[in-house]
Design an enzyme around this catalytic site. Sequence first.
Site, mmCIF file in Angstrom:
data_model
loop_
_atom_site.group_PDB
_atom_site.id
_atom_site.type_symbol
_atom_site.label_atom_id
_atom_site.label_comp_id
_atom_site.label_asym_id
_atom_site.label_seq_id
_atom_site.Cartn_x
_atom_site.Cartn_y
_atom_site.Cartn_z
ATOM 1 N N GLU A 157 30.855 -3.084 84.598
ATOM 2 C CA GLU A 157 31.284 -1.832 83.953
ATOM 3 C C GLU A 157 32.177 -2.249 82.794
ATOM 4 O O GLU A 157 33.188 -2.918 83.002
ATOM 5 C CB GLU A 157 32.007 -0.927 84.943
ATOM 6 C CG GLU A 157 31.160 -0.547 86.180
ATOM 7 C CD GLU A 157 29.794 0.060 85.871
ATOM 8 O OE1 GLU A 157 29.607 0.618 84.772
ATOM 9 O OE2 GLU A 157 28.885 -0.045 86.722
ATOM 10 N N CYS B 226 39.324 2.907 80.035
ATOM 11 C CA CYS B 226 38.019 2.644 79.435
ATOM 12 C C CYS B 226 37.412 3.938 78.909
ATOM 13 O O CYS B 226 36.567 3.925 78.028
ATOM 14 C CB CYS B 226 37.105 2.003 80.456
ATOM 15 S SG CYS B 226 37.150 2.857 82.018
#
Length: 570
Positions: free
Chosen positions: A322, A356
């Site tokens: 990720e 993020c």
Amino acid sequence: MFSLVRKVIKPSVYLQRFGTERCIGSVVQHLKLKESELKNEPVLSYEKNSKERKELEDNLKKLSSKCEEVPIYIGDKEYKTNDIRHQVMPHKHSHKLAKFYYADIKLINKAIETAVETQKKWDRTTIEERLRIWDKAADLMAGPYRQELNAATMLGQSKTVIQAEIDSAAELIDFIRMNAYFLKECTKYQPISENIKVTKNSLRYRGIDGFIAAVSPFNFTAIGGNLAYTPALMGNAVLWKPSDTAVLSNWVIFKIMLEAGVPPGVVNFLPADGPVFGDTITKSPDFAGLNFTGSVPTFNRLWRQVGENINIYKNFPRLIGECGGKNFHFVHPTADSETVVTATIRSAFEFCGQKCSACSRMYVPETLWPKIKSGLIEKQKTLKIGDVSDLTSFTSAVIDDKAFARITSYIEHAKKSSNLEIIAGGNYSDKIGYYIDPTIVVTKDPLDKIMREEIFGPVLTIYVYKDSDLKKAINLVNTSTQFALTGAVFAQDESFLRQALEEFKMAAGNFYINDKSTGSVVGQQPFGGGRMSGTNDKAGGPHYILRWTSPQSIKETFVPLRDIDYPYMR
Ligand code: NAD
């Protein structure tokens, strides 16, 4: 081997033959959690004079008054090397919070050997037993260790109290509880057995023989816990390499899991130099999987190394990564401006834009721009930046000197470029801590690097589009970057919102309508992005655990086998 006549197998014999795994053909019963009780951990409020605030302050004092020794932990032994490192407080970098040691190649290989051996035993531990341990761990995290987790996250990663509470308390506890629940649920499915008197089909969830490497980022304590302990829950053994700048909070998780009953060697704790760790694990034939969260360049490098070594492995390694984002807020002319301003300030500047999912680029129609511009400037002025122990701070410092240099280089670029104008912020200082003002930039060029590259800091750039160029602006969102992590659209026009769902289908793995691009919750918005933002395995959702199992199908026949020919041949 499974062609056994049913009546001769007593349950006790059955267990002896197939190990202690009791879920074959049956549903796992344990775990306090029932579907109706599947709830997220409550987020505590930390109001003045509250019990949690007092406990947190005690823990902040305790952790600030010492430099915690964090060893390397392999099997049941602690190790220290001569390669000594320190974790400092980003908001006061003269203060050493933890002392830790880099594992060298020899120790990493020792951990691999330990993990491979431990996995064989651990995989035979019943799922019920594993669920019991996870349940206990969640209770320990929610109760006696909650404020130690939060204090370590606040001081070590410079999170404000609310940012720590939603991460190292709520999200971590949710990962532990819900992944256990998802495992229990998935054992309910068993394949069709057409005539149970003749054959019985079943499916069991094995770990993967070998070891899994969990490589975690600095920005979420909970992600570290999830990366290491979800593969472990599924019967794997793990080498956990925490980030240098999150060692302390990750060490607290590791100790809690040991106390809850995870046997030594199931997860091995290995602070290490990133490339040394990556190079060593990818050279091992027992490397069975990578559970990574971090930047695109690091994941690319690891993937490439796995490709180069593909002929040496016993399994095809599972690669979960990720990665980064260049998350957008897209504003339609019918949007509610105040919602846009509030959502954008929070998304872009909470935790210094180091989520993020943080909003980093915004597209605003000309007609709404004056109102949104003044709203953003006004709100930006009210943001208090300071020490995390001061509970009135809105945000604090960025994580380290490298992040400080990277982020400020974009601010300098904005100051120099004629296409860019800084309308708020722009100041920074690393004298005491790595402090950068929340900075708002307006660009005339929608394809300037500030609109395309991940900055991972408190810098928001806005492109103002002509209302008549709506289609072009949508196209810019879709084509400007290599990422597709999160995105949000703001509009009151229902038909446009329906259109936006199609237009932005590939632009984000997590998509928000009239809400900010951050703040996904385990079990509510399973998380992950497409394109170069990652493999999109949706942590916090029910399917994530399935990436960490190598299921075995079993067909058991209860009647003697006699005929070689078929009836039509007779
Ligand atoms: P990073 O890539 O610098 O580091 C991540 C981890 O990889 C660290 O533990 C680091 O030590 C390690 N590492 C570095 N080089 C390595 C190598 N060659 N081999 C093995 N390990 C190596 O990222 P970071 O700065 O810690 O985290 C920020 C990044 O993470 C941002 O890009 C952010 O968008 C991303 N992120 C993504 C998600 C998501 O769910 N998509 C969540 C959090 C963070």
